[in-house]
Design a protein around this motif. Sequence first.
Motif, PDB file in Angstrom:
ATOM      1  N   GLN A  99      73.951  84.940 113.400  1.00  0.00           N
ATOM      2  CA  GLN A  99      73.876  84.558 114.640  1.00  0.00           C
ATOM      3  C   GLN A  99      74.517  85.318 115.539  1.00  0.00           C
ATOM      4  OE1 GLN A  99      70.783  82.177 113.710  1.00  0.00           O
ATOM      5  NE2 GLN A  99      71.270  81.878 115.763  1.00  0.00           N
ATOM      6  N   VAL A 100      74.111  85.760 116.418  1.00  0.00           N
ATOM      7  CA  VAL A 100      74.818  86.319 117.976  1.00  0.00           C
ATOM      8  C   VAL A 100      74.039  85.720 119.282  1.00  0.00           C
ATOM      9  CG1 VAL A 100      75.102  88.477 116.908  1.00  0.00           C
ATOM     10  CG2 VAL A 100      73.154  88.266 117.867  1.00  0.00           C
ATOM     11  N   ASN A 101      75.062  85.810 120.119  1.00  0.00           N
ATOM     12  CA  ASN A 101      75.222  85.753 121.334  1.00  0.00           C
ATOM     13  C   ASN A 101      74.408  86.539 122.089  1.00  0.00           C
ATOM     14  OD1 ASN A 101      75.242  84.214 124.209  1.00  0.00           O
ATOM     15  ND2 ASN A 101      76.946  83.089 123.538  1.00  0.00           N
ATOM     16  N   ARG A 105      72.050  83.128 124.579  1.00  0.00           N
ATOM     17  CA  ARG A 105      71.245  82.210 124.198  1.00  0.00           C
ATOM     18  C   ARG A 105      71.424  82.758 122.521  1.00  0.00           C
ATOM     19  NH1 ARG A 105      65.039  83.754 125.236  1.00  0.00           N
ATOM     20  NH2 ARG A 105      65.800  84.612 123.407  1.00  0.00           N
ATOM     21  N   ASP A 106      71.504  81.705 121.582  1.00  0.00           N
ATOM     22  CA  ASP A 106      72.145  82.214 120.078  1.00  0.00           C
ATOM     23  C   ASP A 106      70.615  82.886 119.314  1.00  0.00           C
ATOM     24  OD1 ASP A 106      74.866  81.483 120.371  1.00  0.00           O
ATOM     25  OD2 ASP A 106      74.429  79.445 119.148  1.00  0.00           O
ATOM     26  N   ARG A 108      68.816  85.177 116.139  1.00  0.00           N
ATOM     27  CA  ARG A 108      68.989  85.746 114.452  1.00  0.00           C
ATOM     28  C   ARG A 108      69.349  86.945 114.790  1.00  0.00           C
ATOM     29  NH1 ARG A 108      65.342  84.259 109.808  1.00  0.00           N
ATOM     30  NH2 ARG A 108      64.681  85.813 110.893  1.00  0.00           N
TER      31      ARG A 108
END
Length: 140
Positions: A99-101, A105-106, A108
Amino acid sequence: MNDETAKGSSEIDTRFTIIAGSLLLLIIALLAGLCLRMRTRAMRAEREAAGLRNQLKLSTGAGVRFSGSPETLETMLQQMASKAMRRYKVQREDLKTEQVNLNGRDVRALYLPADAAETLGFRPGDVIIVENPPDDDGAE
């Protein structure tokens, strides 16, 4: 004594003629054999080239013709690579995710194996964003 030398000289001339003629016939036979061998090789090479050309046509779909110029070769290789990339499928369920920002927004993120990324032309650290297809309304 002159008769014996003349007789010996004529015998040497005959022997020389026979040996020279035999060697000449041997050279002609060897050249003919070499010529037939090269002809057979050339015919086999032409047959193999035609077979490879047919395989290339089948593998590229439309059948790109190679005329010999470097630009045509480059175009042909690009077409082959693009068709190969379209056939390459990534098994999403087998990929490592995180999970990254991104833009607040988060999302995948998927990790591609090094060999798959290299095949597609990506380098370590590249970030790839897949856009929505044009016929999609942008709904997620």
